[in-house]
Design a protein around this motif. Structure first.
Motif, PDB file in Angstrom:
ATOM      1  N   SER A   1      18.207  49.053  26.395  1.00  0.00           N
ATOM      2  CA  SER A   1      19.617  48.944  26.955  1.00  0.00           C
ATOM      3  C   SER A   1      19.502  47.467  27.716  1.00  0.00           C
ATOM      4  O   SER A   1      20.444  47.035  28.037  1.00  0.00           O
ATOM      5  CB  SER A   1      19.773  50.311  28.153  1.00  0.00           C
ATOM      6  OG  SER A   1      19.753  51.470  27.683  1.00  0.00           O
ATOM      7  N   HIS A   2      18.064  47.220  28.352  1.00  0.00           N
ATOM      8  CA  HIS A   2      17.837  46.150  29.213  1.00  0.00           C
ATOM      9  C   HIS A   2      18.354  45.146  28.182  1.00  0.00           C
ATOM     10  O   HIS A   2      18.996  43.993  28.456  1.00  0.00           O
ATOM     11  CB  HIS A   2      16.651  45.862  29.512  1.00  0.00           C
ATOM     12  CG  HIS A   2      16.388  45.078  30.641  1.00  0.00           C
ATOM     13  ND1 HIS A   2      14.949  44.687  31.160  1.00  0.00           N
ATOM     14  CD2 HIS A   2      17.412  44.256  31.348  1.00  0.00           C
ATOM     15  CE1 HIS A   2      15.308  43.906  32.251  1.00  0.00           C
ATOM     16  NE2 HIS A   2      16.492  43.629  32.367  1.00  0.00           N
TER      17      HIS A   2
ATOM     18  N   ALA B   1      20.048  45.159  25.428  1.00  0.00           N
ATOM     19  CA  ALA B   1      21.560  45.211  25.129  1.00  0.00           C
ATOM     20  C   ALA B   1      22.258  44.373  26.419  1.00  0.00           C
ATOM     21  O   ALA B   1      23.521  43.515  25.988  1.00  0.00           O
ATOM     22  CB  ALA B   1      22.217  46.500  25.122  1.00  0.00           C
ATOM     23  N   SER B   2      21.716  44.731  27.576  1.00  0.00           N
ATOM     24  CA  SER B   2      22.706  43.715  28.754  1.00  0.00           C
ATOM     25  C   SER B   2      22.654  42.325  28.680  1.00  0.00           C
ATOM     26  O   SER B   2      23.519  41.740  28.946  1.00  0.00           O
ATOM     27  CB  SER B   2      21.792  44.241  29.989  1.00  0.00           C
ATOM     28  OG  SER B   2      20.720  43.680  30.353  1.00  0.00           O
TER      29      SER B   2
ATOM     30  N   VAL C   1      24.852  41.409  25.713  1.00  0.00           N
ATOM     31  CA  VAL C   1      26.203  41.478  26.012  1.00  0.00           C
ATOM     32  C   VAL C   1      26.692  40.218  26.718  1.00  0.00           C
ATOM     33  O   VAL C   1      27.741  39.787  26.845  1.00  0.00           O
ATOM     34  CB  VAL C   1      26.580  42.834  26.945  1.00  0.00           C
ATOM     35  CG1 VAL C   1      27.934  42.796  27.477  1.00  0.00           C
ATOM     36  CG2 VAL C   1      26.575  44.122  25.765  1.00  0.00           C
TER      37      VAL C   1
ATOM     38  N   TYR D   1      30.639  45.831  30.957  1.00  0.00           N
ATOM     39  CA  TYR D   1      29.495  46.424  29.964  1.00  0.00           C
ATOM     40  C   TYR D   1      28.040  45.821  30.206  1.00  0.00           C
ATOM     41  O   TYR D   1      27.187  46.487  29.930  1.00  0.00           O
ATOM     42  CB  TYR D   1      29.789  46.333  28.581  1.00  0.00           C
ATOM     43  CG  TYR D   1      30.978  47.420  28.111  1.00  0.00           C
ATOM     44  CD1 TYR D   1      30.611  48.895  28.249  1.00  0.00           C
ATOM     45  CD2 TYR D   1      32.154  46.961  27.833  1.00  0.00           C
ATOM     46  CE1 TYR D   1      31.556  49.677  27.722  1.00  0.00           C
ATOM     47  CE2 TYR D   1      33.156  48.015  27.780  1.00  0.00           C
ATOM     48  CZ  TYR D   1      32.796  49.069  27.484  1.00  0.00           C
ATOM     49  OH  TYR D   1      33.752  50.359  27.427  1.00  0.00           O
ATOM     50  N   TYR D   2      28.261  44.516  30.742  1.00  0.00           N
ATOM     51  CA  TYR D   2      26.841  43.884  31.029  1.00  0.00           C
ATOM     52  C   TYR D   2      26.146  44.770  32.280  1.00  0.00           C
ATOM     53  O   TYR D   2      25.103  44.949  32.157  1.00  0.00           O
ATOM     54  CB  TYR D   2      27.146  42.508  31.445  1.00  0.00           C
ATOM     55  CG  TYR D   2      26.017  41.757  32.120  1.00  0.00           C
ATOM     56  CD1 TYR D   2      24.657  41.723  31.753  1.00  0.00           C
ATOM     57  CD2 TYR D   2      26.565  41.379  33.412  1.00  0.00           C
ATOM     58  CE1 TYR D   2      23.771  41.161  32.726  1.00  0.00           C
ATOM     59  CE2 TYR D   2      25.226  40.851  34.523  1.00  0.00           C
ATOM     60  CZ  TYR D   2      24.228  40.889  33.781  1.00  0.00           C
ATOM     61  OH  TYR D   2      22.991  40.290  34.633  1.00  0.00           O
TER      62      TYR D   2
ATOM     63  N   PHE E   1      26.996  47.725  33.071  1.00  0.00           N
ATOM     64  CA  PHE E   1      26.951  48.970  32.641  1.00  0.00           C
ATOM     65  C   PHE E   1      25.297  49.381  32.012  1.00  0.00           C
ATOM     66  O   PHE E   1      24.581  50.263  32.479  1.00  0.00           O
ATOM     67  CB  PHE E   1      27.753  49.622  31.778  1.00  0.00           C
ATOM     68  CG  PHE E   1      27.507  50.814  31.346  1.00  0.00           C
ATOM     69  CD1 PHE E   1      27.403  52.251  31.894  1.00  0.00           C
ATOM     70  CD2 PHE E   1      27.031  50.906  29.908  1.00  0.00           C
ATOM     71  CE1 PHE E   1      27.337  53.173  31.394  1.00  0.00           C
ATOM     72  CE2 PHE E   1      26.790  52.396  29.325  1.00  0.00           C
ATOM     73  CZ  PHE E   1      26.880  53.550  30.031  1.00  0.00           C
ATOM     74  N   PHE E   2      25.038  48.443  31.053  1.00  0.00           N
ATOM     75  CA  PHE E   2      23.795  48.323  30.437  1.00  0.00           C
ATOM     76  C   PHE E   2      22.617  48.010  31.194  1.00  0.00           C
ATOM     77  O   PHE E   2      21.503  48.615  31.162  1.00  0.00           O
ATOM     78  CB  PHE E   2      23.924  47.703  29.261  1.00  0.00           C
ATOM     79  CG  PHE E   2      24.609  48.072  27.874  1.00  0.00           C
ATOM     80  CD1 PHE E   2      24.049  49.253  27.313  1.00  0.00           C
ATOM     81  CD2 PHE E   2      25.684  47.330  27.608  1.00  0.00           C
ATOM     82  CE1 PHE E   2      24.504  49.875  26.372  1.00  0.00           C
ATOM     83  CE2 PHE E   2      26.399  48.164  26.137  1.00  0.00           C
ATOM     84  CZ  PHE E   2      25.647  49.061  25.818  1.00  0.00           C
TER      85      PHE E   2
ATOM     86  N   LEU F   1      21.924  51.298  33.164  1.00  0.00           N
ATOM     87  CA  LEU F   1      21.467  52.244  32.330  1.00  0.00           C
ATOM     88  C   LEU F   1      20.048  52.028  31.859  1.00  0.00           C
ATOM     89  O   LEU F   1      19.396  52.847  31.962  1.00  0.00           O
ATOM     90  CB  LEU F   1      22.385  52.106  30.966  1.00  0.00           C
ATOM     91  CG  LEU F   1      21.997  53.376  30.023  1.00  0.00           C
ATOM     92  CD1 LEU F   1      22.522  54.537  30.755  1.00  0.00           C
ATOM     93  CD2 LEU F   1      23.068  53.107  28.786  1.00  0.00           C
ATOM     94  N   TYR F   2      19.789  50.699  31.847  1.00  0.00           N
ATOM     95  CA  TYR F   2      18.063  50.315  31.706  1.00  0.00           C
ATOM     96  C   TYR F   2      17.286  51.056  32.775  1.00  0.00           C
ATOM     97  O   TYR F   2      16.358  51.717  32.523  1.00  0.00           O
ATOM     98  CB  TYR F   2      18.025  48.938  31.649  1.00  0.00           C
ATOM     99  CG  TYR F   2      16.776  48.352  32.275  1.00  0.00           C
ATOM    100  CD1 TYR F   2      15.605  48.406  31.841  1.00  0.00           C
ATOM    101  CD2 TYR F   2      17.081  47.621  33.603  1.00  0.00           C
ATOM    102  CE1 TYR F   2      14.612  48.114  32.539  1.00  0.00           C
ATOM    103  CE2 TYR F   2      16.109  47.235  34.229  1.00  0.00           C
ATOM    104  CZ  TYR F   2      14.547  47.340  33.926  1.00  0.00           C
ATOM    105  OH  TYR F   2      13.878  46.697  34.403  1.00  0.00           O
TER     106      TYR F   2
END
Length: 226
Positions: free
Chosen positions: A13-14, A16-17, A20, A160-161, A163-164, A167-168
């Motif tokens: 998730s990190h 992905a941030s 993104v 979404y940046y 968000f991820f 989420l991380y």
């Protein structure tokens, strides 16, 4: 016991941030809405946390961790470079966001240095640097959240940046809970408290993210102004 599905979900998730964020900047050819201060703080976090890369060629180095460490340092520094020096990102930031991104970073850095001196695991430079990075990461998103509240409307990709990124940390909290259940001797109060503070900072964003996406995945997130 330290490796479990939540740890991997948190790491990716990190990752992905960052992906993104890079995609957002390059696709829009703009850094509008992004806090340069937050990005500089994250670069400082990763540099201080991963000073142990000097030992990466030792027999104890784990390839998985080493790749992530190099990625985080390199990409965070690259993002700061884009916003500070590279056109058209520099101009878009100066034109649209700079006047909203005025938080004084020393207000976060100095207390984190003091906390690291007062509360750390061992009296070595690497451990003090690590503790400082943990405390600073917990609050590094704060300038970005201020920018978003001042702009009130967050574009989809930027949403979404964030968000991820949130989420991380949520997955890491679940990772700590899993470890406590399976290892009664596991304690790490520095990480736990800093992580708890970090999650708290994201609560308002997550609530507004849920409200916006409930109406449609293409809806922008709206935040209250400050």
């Amino acid at each position: 016991m330290g490796w479990n599905i939540f740890r991997y979900l948190g790491d990716f998730s990190h990752l992905a941030s960052f992906l993104v964020l890079l995609y957002t900047i390059r696709k829009r050819e703009s850094a509008a809405g992004l806090s340069l201060i937050t990005q500089q703080l994250y670069a400082l976090v990763f540099i201080c946390r991963y000073l142990d890369l000097v030992y990466m060629f030792s027999s104890h180095a784990i390839l998985y961790n080493t790749i992530f460490k190099i990625f985080y340092i390199t990409v965070s520094a690259y993002i700061v470079y884009l916003i500070r020096y590279k056109e058209p990102y520099k101009s878009s930031y100066n034109r649209n966001t700079r006047d909203k991104d005025g938080f004084v970073s020393l207000y976060l850095i100095v207390p984190c240095i003091i906390l690291a001196i007062l509360k750390h695991n061992s009296n070595t430079f690497l451990e003090l640097s690590w503790a400082f990075s943990i405390y600073l990461e917990a609050v590094a998103i704060f300038p970005q959240l201020i920018v978003l509240h001042r702009m009130q409307k967050i574009e989809n990709l930027t949403t979404y940046y964030i968000f991820f990124l949130g989420l991380y940390k949520v997955f890491y909290v679940l990772n700590w809970i899993w470890r406590m259940i399976h290892d009664p001797n596991y304690t790490d109060w520095i990480v736990w408290i800093a992580g708890f503070v970090q999650v708290l900072l994201y609560i308002d964003f997550f609530i507004n993210f849920y409200k916006a996406k409930k109406e449609g995945m293409d809806k922008d997130v709206l935040l209250g102004g400050i």
